[in-house]
Design an enzyme around this catalytic site. Structure first.
Site, PDB file in Angstrom:
ATOM      1  N   TYR A   1       1.092  -1.284  -0.397  1.00  0.00           N
ATOM      2  CA  TYR A   1       0.042  -0.043  -0.191  1.00  0.00           C
ATOM      3  C   TYR A   1       0.965   1.361  -0.179  1.00  0.00           C
ATOM      4  O   TYR A   1       1.165   1.898  -1.536  1.00  0.00           O
ATOM      5  CB  TYR A   1      -1.024   0.336   1.536  1.00  0.00           C
ATOM      6  CG  TYR A   1      -2.007   0.948   0.580  1.00  0.00           C
ATOM      7  CD1 TYR A   1      -3.268   1.005   0.670  1.00  0.00           C
ATOM      8  CD2 TYR A   1      -1.528   2.145   1.994  1.00  0.00           C
ATOM      9  CE1 TYR A   1      -4.160   2.145   0.574  1.00  0.00           C
ATOM     10  CE2 TYR A   1      -2.853   3.282   1.937  1.00  0.00           C
ATOM     11  CZ  TYR A   1      -3.526   3.344   0.531  1.00  0.00           C
ATOM     12  OH  TYR A   1      -4.816   4.196   0.420  1.00  0.00           O
TER      13      TYR A   1
ATOM     14  N   SER B   1      -6.444   0.977  -5.311  1.00  0.00           N
ATOM     15  CA  SER B   1      -6.662   2.364  -4.021  1.00  0.00           C
ATOM     16  C   SER B   1      -4.678   3.196  -4.476  1.00  0.00           C
ATOM     17  O   SER B   1      -4.441   2.795  -5.485  1.00  0.00           O
ATOM     18  CB  SER B   1      -7.028   3.305  -2.881  1.00  0.00           C
ATOM     19  OG  SER B   1      -8.031   3.764  -2.505  1.00  0.00           O
TER      20      SER B   1
ATOM     21  N   ASP C   1     -17.744   4.324  -8.038  1.00  0.00           N
ATOM     22  CA  ASP C   1     -16.086   4.050  -6.747  1.00  0.00           C
ATOM     23  C   ASP C   1     -16.495   6.032  -7.405  1.00  0.00           C
ATOM     24  O   ASP C   1     -16.231   6.331  -8.482  1.00  0.00           O
ATOM     25  CB  ASP C   1     -14.793   3.220  -7.837  1.00  0.00           C
ATOM     26  CG  ASP C   1     -14.338   4.172  -6.406  1.00  0.00           C
ATOM     27  OD1 ASP C   1     -14.065   4.735  -5.278  1.00  0.00           O
ATOM     28  OD2 ASP C   1     -13.582   2.629  -6.160  1.00  0.00           O
TER      29      ASP C   1
ATOM     30  N   HIS D   1     -16.230   1.675  -4.497  1.00  0.00           N
ATOM     31  CA  HIS D   1     -14.096   1.445  -3.946  1.00  0.00           C
ATOM     32  C   HIS D   1     -14.296   0.116  -3.302  1.00  0.00           C
ATOM     33  O   HIS D   1     -13.421   0.193  -2.721  1.00  0.00           O
ATOM     34  CB  HIS D   1     -14.142   3.027  -2.416  1.00  0.00           C
ATOM     35  CG  HIS D   1     -12.792   2.756  -2.642  1.00  0.00           C
ATOM     36  ND1 HIS D   1     -11.736   3.107  -3.923  1.00  0.00           N
ATOM     37  CD2 HIS D   1     -11.802   2.864  -2.304  1.00  0.00           C
ATOM     38  CE1 HIS D   1     -10.455   3.041  -3.767  1.00  0.00           C
ATOM     39  NE2 HIS D   1     -10.354   3.705  -2.563  1.00  0.00           N
TER      40      HIS D   1
END
Length: 683
Positions: free
Chosen positions: A452, A532, A616, A651
């Protein structure tokens, strides 16, 4: 592969004298028939491709089998009932149940009845002071826009017209009279992609129309913030208001609700820290802050004069990052030691009561509740251990098993190992690698590397059914704790932001190189995955080092770094990214790694499946649409570059179980198929 033709427009922008073409700008219009047609054509190509994978249905069936066990949350008391969430196995959404004092259990709220296809989910649930009224918010199709519905707890009947157009909001009750919530004015144009940047806090008095709700904060130019939140202290004494212009740093205010028409009192008038009120005893406030304490500390101050000069340290900062909770009249401090949980208990005078003995090496969460509760709950998990819920006696410090996981997974057959590898600039980065015991380190193990690296988010060990299915197939699952995250406090976060964002990509590349060097896997058997901000990570790394991996799986990614801040609440991410308008230097830096702008002709890109949702409104799907169009136009190798667009999905939050299972069957199937597996590795 024969892809749908994606037309190119003539749109371009000029940044600091440089012209940048944006041929797929038309795909940003999420309401046009042309975009909808493109989505339909892309999905047809993708699902036709996935249909030829011989073990796709087997994977789906195995995911269903593994997922099909009862999941029950820790209970929480509100009014005269104990409430808990339960999923009997494959229900799309978990159901809220309650138990009365005589032990009778009944269904309270079933989100599976909100919509036929399970795409309307329960986003939050909040009870009035005496527990007689509940307000809950719902998300339709995965959108961040919510409705709030108010019901009588006994009859479950709606008490008034639902509140609409609520976004990025809690529901915080003041007594039984009403509650505070936050929202934006509904944007002109598409509510799924138009910019929203002035958040407002309202008070809703029960029985009145939403249009008459009182604007509390955020309505003026001086009070303009992108994110505003308000919550009432447990004793109903103070309203605490937080205002942020980005995802990091907040101003802080309090309002004394015991005094009619009391003025807002400023606690902090700058955004140089993340600070919040965790509790109060009378006028004494307890705050958690990273102001002059990058790893956070707890301080106290009197509400009458709460400026920083008057703060007194209660629990000092340590070398490890603090997450604090309260319950049973105590503070619980969870410290992250190399992404692993350590928990201690303190009294309200700042004295350490004890270290809490956890069941093993992994992640704990919970230890929260009202002051009068003497029994708290926490869960414990790691990458190979399904989450177990424990009860904790706050006075005795005794832990007992409350509920074991029913997951059909034998943890003893697997190993989870933490390693430290060296990144490009010499920084040591931790990574946890999980796999079946006895694995051969011959470079041929199918491996997913996940990361991430942003927004101060820490990746701590946790079990998931989807990962378990991957491990069962002999797959290796590796998670790297990259810079940009919060694992080592504010300095670690900042080292992966703005002009240092490349550190994050270098950390991920070094993780892949470590796995290859140590023969866990090789480039032919490596997939990279992230969602993301992690989707940006995958997009950047696959365009910088397409030779490094066989498969790339960017999910709901931020992929157009020149325009991300023009959609919905995207401008709030500028703390991490910077924007193309702020300086020539920042523009050039962003353009140098922006995935959409770095797909080049004549390059063999890995097999790629971009995933996104058409609803999203956090990271708009145009990012993924443009990236897929660029890959399809420029791929010089034979590997497929597909996009899988989930319809009526956002999302990720509230995604129905059935859709999650289908999605992971496709992701794992696509990954193994492109690594050359004609049948499942572990049949």
């Amino acid at each position: 592969m024969k892809y749908p033709k994606t037309k190119k427009g003539q749109v371009s922008d000029i940044y600091f004298g440089e012209q940048v073409a944006d041929p797929y700008r038309w795909l940003e219009d999420d309401r046009s028939e042309e975009t909808a047609d493109w989505v339909g054509q892309q999905n047809k190509v993708t699902f036709d491709y996935l249909a030829q994978i011989p073990y796709r249905e087997q994977l789906k069936k195995r995911l269903e089998e593994m997922w099909n066990y009862e999941k029950v949350s820790a209970p929480f008391k509100r009014g005269k009932y104990q409430y808990f969430y339960r999923n009997d196995g494959l229900q799309n959404q978990s159901v809220v149940y309650r138990q009365d004092e005589a032990g009778n259990i009944e269904e309270f709220l079933d989100p599976n009845k909100f919509s036929k296809d399970g795409t309307t989910s329960l986003a939050s649930l909040s009870f009035s002071k005496d527990g007689s009224i509940a307000a809950y918010s719902i998300s339709e199709g995965g959108s961040d826009w919510r409705k709030i519905i108010v019901i009588d707890v006994e009859t479950k009947k709606e008490l008034e017209t639902p509140l609409v157009d609520v976004k990025f909001s809690g529901i915080s009750w003041y007594g039984n009279e009403g509650f505070y919530y936050s929202s934006y004015d509904k944007p002109k144009g598409s509510e799924l992609s138009a910019k929203t940047d002035q958040h407002k806090l309202y008070y809703h008095k029960l029985g009145t129309a939403q249009k008459n709700d009182t604007l509390i904060f955020g309505g003026t130019a001086a009070e303009k913030h992108r994110y505003v939140g308000g919550y009432v202290t447990e004793d109903d004494r103070y309203l605490v208001i937080s205002g942020s212009v980005s995802t990091s740093g907040n101003r802080l205010f309090i309002k004394d609700l015991a005094e009619k028409d009391s003025k807002l009192i400023t606690v902090l008038d700058h955004t140089d820290s993340d600070t919040y009120v965790i509790d109060n005893v009378g006028s004494k406030l307890y705050l958690v802050t990273n102001l002059d304490a990058p790893n956070k500390k707890i301080v106290t101050v009197d509400a009458a004069n709460p400026s920083v000069d008057n703060w007194k340290t209660l629990i000092p900062e340590t070398e490890h990052v603090l997450t604090a909770t309260t319950g049973g009249g105590y503070f619980f401090t969870e410290y992250m030691v190399d992404a692993i949980s350590k928990v201690s208990q303190y009294d309200y005078q700042g004295n350490k009561v004890r270290d809490v003995t956890l069941p093993g090496v992994g992640s704990s969460s919970g230890f929260s509740g009202k002051k009068e509760e003497k029994r708290l709950y926490y869960s414990f998990t790691n990458y190979k251990t399904p989450s177990t819920t424990y009860a904790f006696d706050v006075e005795q410090g005794k832990t007992t098993v409350y509920r074991k996981s029913g997951a059909k997974f034998d943890s003893d057959l697997y190993e989870s190992k933490q390693v430290f590898y060296t990144s490009k600039d010499g920084t040591k980065v931790p990574m946890i690698i999980t796999y079946k015991k006895g694995i051969q380190l011959d470079g041929k193990n199918p491996t997913i590397l996940y990361g991430y690296g942003g927004f101060n988010v820490s990746l701590t060990p946790s079990f998931s059914v989807t990962r378990a299915v991957w491990l069962e197939q002999g797959g290796i699952y590796a998670v790297a704790n990259l810079r940009g995250g919060g694992e080592y406090g504010k300095a670690w976060h900042k080292a992966g932001t703005k002009m240092q964002k490349q550190n994050v990509f270098d950390d991920f590349i070094a993780a892949a190189e470590y796995l290859i060097k140590e023969k866990y896997t090789s480039s032919d058997f490596l997939a990279i995955n992230g969602g993301s901000n992690g989707g940006l990570l995958v997009g950047a790394v696959m365009t910088q080092r397409p030779d490094l991996m066989k498969v790339a799986l960017p999910a709901v990614g931020v992929l157009d770094m020149l325009r991300y801040h023009t959609f919905t609440a995207g401008a709030g991410w500028a703390y991490d990214y910077g924007t193309a308008e702020q300086s020539k230097e920042m523009f050039e830096y962003l353009k140098a790694y922006s995935p959409v702008h770095n797909v080049k002709k004549g390059i063999k890109y890995p097999a790629t499946m971009v995933t996104t949702g058409d609803h999203d409104d956090r990271v708009v799907p145009a990012h993924s649409f443009k990236f897929a169009a660029e890959l399809q136009a420029k791929q010089s190798g034979k590997a497929p570059t597909l996009i899988r667009i989930e319809t009526n999905a956002g999302h990720g939050a509230g995604t129905p179980v059935s859709k999650t299972i289908e999605q992971y069957a496709d992701i794992f199937g696509f990954t193994l198929f492109n690594m050359g597996f004609e049948s499942l590795p572990n049949q």
